[in-house]
Design a protein around this motif. Structure first.
Motif, PDB file in Angstrom:
ATOM      1  N   TYR A 119       2.589 -61.841 -16.102  1.00  0.00           N
ATOM      2  CA  TYR A 119       3.742 -61.714 -16.990  1.00  0.00           C
ATOM      3  C   TYR A 119       3.755 -60.362 -17.700  1.00  0.00           C
ATOM      4  N   LEU A 120       2.614 -59.961 -18.225  1.00  0.00           N
ATOM      5  CA  LEU A 120       2.583 -58.712 -18.974  1.00  0.00           C
ATOM      6  C   LEU A 120       2.700 -57.503 -18.064  1.00  0.00           C
ATOM      7  N   SER A 121       2.182 -57.581 -16.854  1.00  0.00           N
ATOM      8  CA  SER A 121       2.346 -56.480 -15.897  1.00  0.00           C
ATOM      9  C   SER A 121       3.804 -56.329 -15.487  1.00  0.00           C
ATOM     10  N   LEU A 122       4.458 -57.443 -15.226  1.00  0.00           N
ATOM     11  CA  LEU A 122       5.881 -57.383 -14.880  1.00  0.00           C
ATOM     12  C   LEU A 122       6.713 -56.828 -16.030  1.00  0.00           C
ATOM     13  N   TRP A 181      -7.072 -64.641 -22.662  1.00  0.00           N
ATOM     14  CA  TRP A 181      -6.145 -63.687 -23.273  1.00  0.00           C
ATOM     15  C   TRP A 181      -6.836 -62.358 -23.523  1.00  0.00           C
ATOM     16  N   GLY A 182      -8.029 -62.411 -24.060  1.00  0.00           N
ATOM     17  CA  GLY A 182      -8.753 -61.179 -24.348  1.00  0.00           C
ATOM     18  C   GLY A 182      -9.051 -60.375 -23.100  1.00  0.00           C
ATOM     19  N   LEU A 183      -9.488 -61.053 -22.059  1.00  0.00           N
ATOM     20  CA  LEU A 183      -9.792 -60.350 -20.810  1.00  0.00           C
ATOM     21  C   LEU A 183      -8.528 -59.800 -20.164  1.00  0.00           C
ATOM     22  N   SER A 184      -7.442 -60.538 -20.221  1.00  0.00           N
ATOM     23  CA  SER A 184      -6.204 -60.051 -19.616  1.00  0.00           C
ATOM     24  C   SER A 184      -5.655 -58.845 -20.379  1.00  0.00           C
ATOM     25  N   PHE A 185      -5.725 -58.846 -21.707  1.00  0.00           N
ATOM     26  CA  PHE A 185      -5.279 -57.684 -22.461  1.00  0.00           C
ATOM     27  C   PHE A 185      -6.197 -56.491 -22.214  1.00  0.00           C
ATOM     28  N   PHE A 186      -7.488 -56.749 -22.037  1.00  0.00           N
ATOM     29  CA  PHE A 186      -8.424 -55.669 -21.699  1.00  0.00           C
ATOM     30  C   PHE A 186      -8.098 -55.083 -20.334  1.00  0.00           C
ATOM     31  N   LEU A 215      -5.166 -55.128 -18.794  1.00  0.00           N
ATOM     32  CA  LEU A 215      -3.902 -54.409 -18.864  1.00  0.00           C
ATOM     33  C   LEU A 215      -4.027 -53.093 -19.609  1.00  0.00           C
ATOM     34  N   ASP A 216      -4.932 -53.052 -20.567  1.00  0.00           N
ATOM     35  CA  ASP A 216      -5.148 -51.820 -21.316  1.00  0.00           C
ATOM     36  C   ASP A 216      -5.809 -50.760 -20.434  1.00  0.00           C
ATOM     37  N   SER A 217      -6.589 -51.184 -19.488  1.00  0.00           N
ATOM     38  CA  SER A 217      -7.298 -50.214 -18.644  1.00  0.00           C
ATOM     39  C   SER A 217      -6.445 -49.694 -17.500  1.00  0.00           C
ATOM     40  N   ILE A 218      -5.259 -50.276 -17.296  1.00  0.00           N
ATOM     41  CA  ILE A 218      -4.393 -49.819 -16.190  1.00  0.00           C
ATOM     42  C   ILE A 218      -3.698 -48.540 -16.551  1.00  0.00           C
TER      43      ILE A 218
END
Length: 67
Positions: A7-10, A57-62, A64-67
Motif C-alpha cells: 500500500y505504501l509503495s503504491l 509496521w516498523g519493519l515495513s516503514f524501515f 520503505l525508508d531505505s528505498i
C-alpha cells in the motif's frame, strides 16, 4: 507487513506521477489509514498479537525508508 509495504509503495509511486498536492496527500493518507486499519483488525480478531503487528509496521516503514 507485506500489506503495508504494498500500500505504501503504491502510494509513493502515485505521488511521483501526480502534480496535484491534494491527490498526493490523499493517497498517502489513505495508504496509512488502510495499513493502520488492517493491522488493528488483525490484532482485534486474534489473528496476530499486537506486538507482531507493531513489528510488521516498523519493519515495513524501515524497508520503505531505505528505498
Amino acid at each position: 507487513m507485506m500489506l503495508a509495504v504494498v500500500y505504501l509503495s503504491l502510494a509513493c509511486m502515485l505521488t511521483h506521477l501526480q502534480d496535484c498536492k491534494w491527490v498526493k496527500i490523499y493517497s498517502i493518507f489513505m495508504a496509512i489509514l488502510l495499513t493502520f486499519l488492517s493491522g488493528i483488525s488483525r490484532a482485534y480478531l486474534g489473528v496476530h498479537y499486537l506486538n507482531d503487528v507493531l513489528a510488521g509496521w516498523g519493519l515495513s516503514f524501515f524497508l520503505l525508508d531505505s528505498i
